[in-house]
Write an enzyme that holds these catalytic residues in place. Structure first.
Site: not given
Ligand SMILES: Nc1ncnc2[nH]cnc12
Ligand SMILES: CSC[C@H]1O[C@H](OP(=O)(O)O)[C@H](O)[C@@H]1O
Length: 325
Positions: A238, A240
């Site tokens: 992703d 974030d």
């Molecule tokens: N955005 C994110 N922040 C922290 N850990 C993750 N693991 C997968 N996506 C994440």
């Protein structure tokens, strides 16, 4: 039933794989079943630091000139029972050390902090920034009565990175995008970052800020304390929450890309396993002796001869991880 270290496997493990979110087995992979033969399942291992998060599965290589042993452990447990804060990191790494593991290849699902680093890309970071909040046991020296300060300037093994990058380069038919360096941040979680935090991490690391997870600390620190080469492979799920015109990360977003990432992880592992003949088996030697040298001079006598500062429990623990001391 847990098993004590006396019964563990007799051979050295060249590659100890740690699977993260969504990666709970490697034996279900057609690519890998041609390269690895299952040898043994070591049930959850009992260590002086508690039990490992999962059994440890051991395989041997089938297509290499020399036979190498490879192990697999699921960081969050086979049923994903351990949150990133409650993973028994010390037990996991101690058990891998007891199994004479030379290199740890750890897989992790991460959020991207950079537009060019897209979901389903992989990152091989060369740096990390620890944002955890002191809730996890970060050291094998806690409660022993001796104090050690290992060097952690290069958190990942330069030699193991070189080997992995080389494997990747040689796999001409391998289309996975791999970003070859950068910073991985490790946050406490389990909640994801706020938008403000996500933007701050991105700005703080500048061009090098690549990704964020919740699990490479203390895993990487503990591996270094036990003188095991360690490299994390970050698999982007992703963006974030720093892209203000996009929705903030949630678990559904992460899950969307888990399947593809974990299939690619198995392809990555097969590439690495295929090239094990070219791994420099002396790489771990560079770390050998590092930890003893990081113990404060006054404490060395405690290690050698024991004294009132070294508790029985402390002694038992040190004997498990450093029998050579
Ligand atoms: N955005 C994110 N922040 C922290 N850990 C993750 N693991 C997968 N996506 C994440
Ligand atoms: C399920 S999203 C957050 C979770 O995913 C990552 O786990 P792992 O590193 O074990 O793959 C991340 O670190 C968080 O623990």
């Amino acid at each position: 039933m847990s098993q004590t270290f006396k019964d563990l496997f007799p051979h050295e493990i060249t590659l100890g794989i740690i699977g993260g979110t969504g990666l709970y087995h490697i034996s279900d992979s057609p690519e890998l079943s041609e390269l690895l033969e299952f040898v043994e399942e070591i049930p959850v291992v009992e260590t002086p630091y508690g039990n490992t998060s999962s059994p440890i599965y051991i395989y041997k290589t089938l297509k290499t000139k020399e036979t190498f042993y490879v192990s697999f452990l699921a960081r969050h447990g086979l049923d994903h029972m351990y949150s990133p804060t409650s993973v028994p990191y010390r037990a996991n790494i101690a058990a891998l050390k007891k199994l004479k593991t030379k290199n740890i290849l750890s897989f992790s699902s991460v959020g991207s902090l950079k537009q060019e680093c897209k979901p389903t890309d992989f990152v091989l970071p060369d740096q990390l920034i620890d944002l955890t909040k002191g809730l996890r046991e970060h050291s094998y020296f806690n409660e022993t009565g001796i104090v050690g300060h290992i060097s952690f300037g290069d958190p990942f093994s330069l030699e193991l990175r070189k080997f992995l990058l080389n494997c990747n380069e040689q796999m001409k038919n391998y289309s996975q995008t791999l970003h070859e360096n950068g910073i991985v941040y490790c946050m406490e979680g389990p909640q994801f970052s706020t938008r403000a935090e996500s933007l701050m991490y991105k700005r703080m690391g500048g061009d090098d800020a690549k990704c964020i997870n919740m699990s490479c600390v203390p895993e990487s620190k503990l591996a270094k304390e036990l003188e095991i080469n360690y490299q994390i492979v970050c698999m982007i799920t992703d963006y974030d929450s720093w892209r203000l015109d996009d929705k903030a990360v949630d678990i559904q977003e992460v899950i969307k890309n888990l399947k593809e990432n974990n299939q690619n992880a198995k392809i990555f592992i097969s590439n690495v396993v295929s090239f094990l003949d070219s791994i420099d088996t002396s790489v771990g030697q560079k770390l050998k002796g590092n930890t003893l040298n990081s113990i404060s001079v006054k404490n060395i006598e405690h290690v050698k001869h024991g004294n009132q500062h070294l508790s029985d429990e402390g002694k038992k623990r040190l004997e498990y991880i450093f029998p050579e001391w």
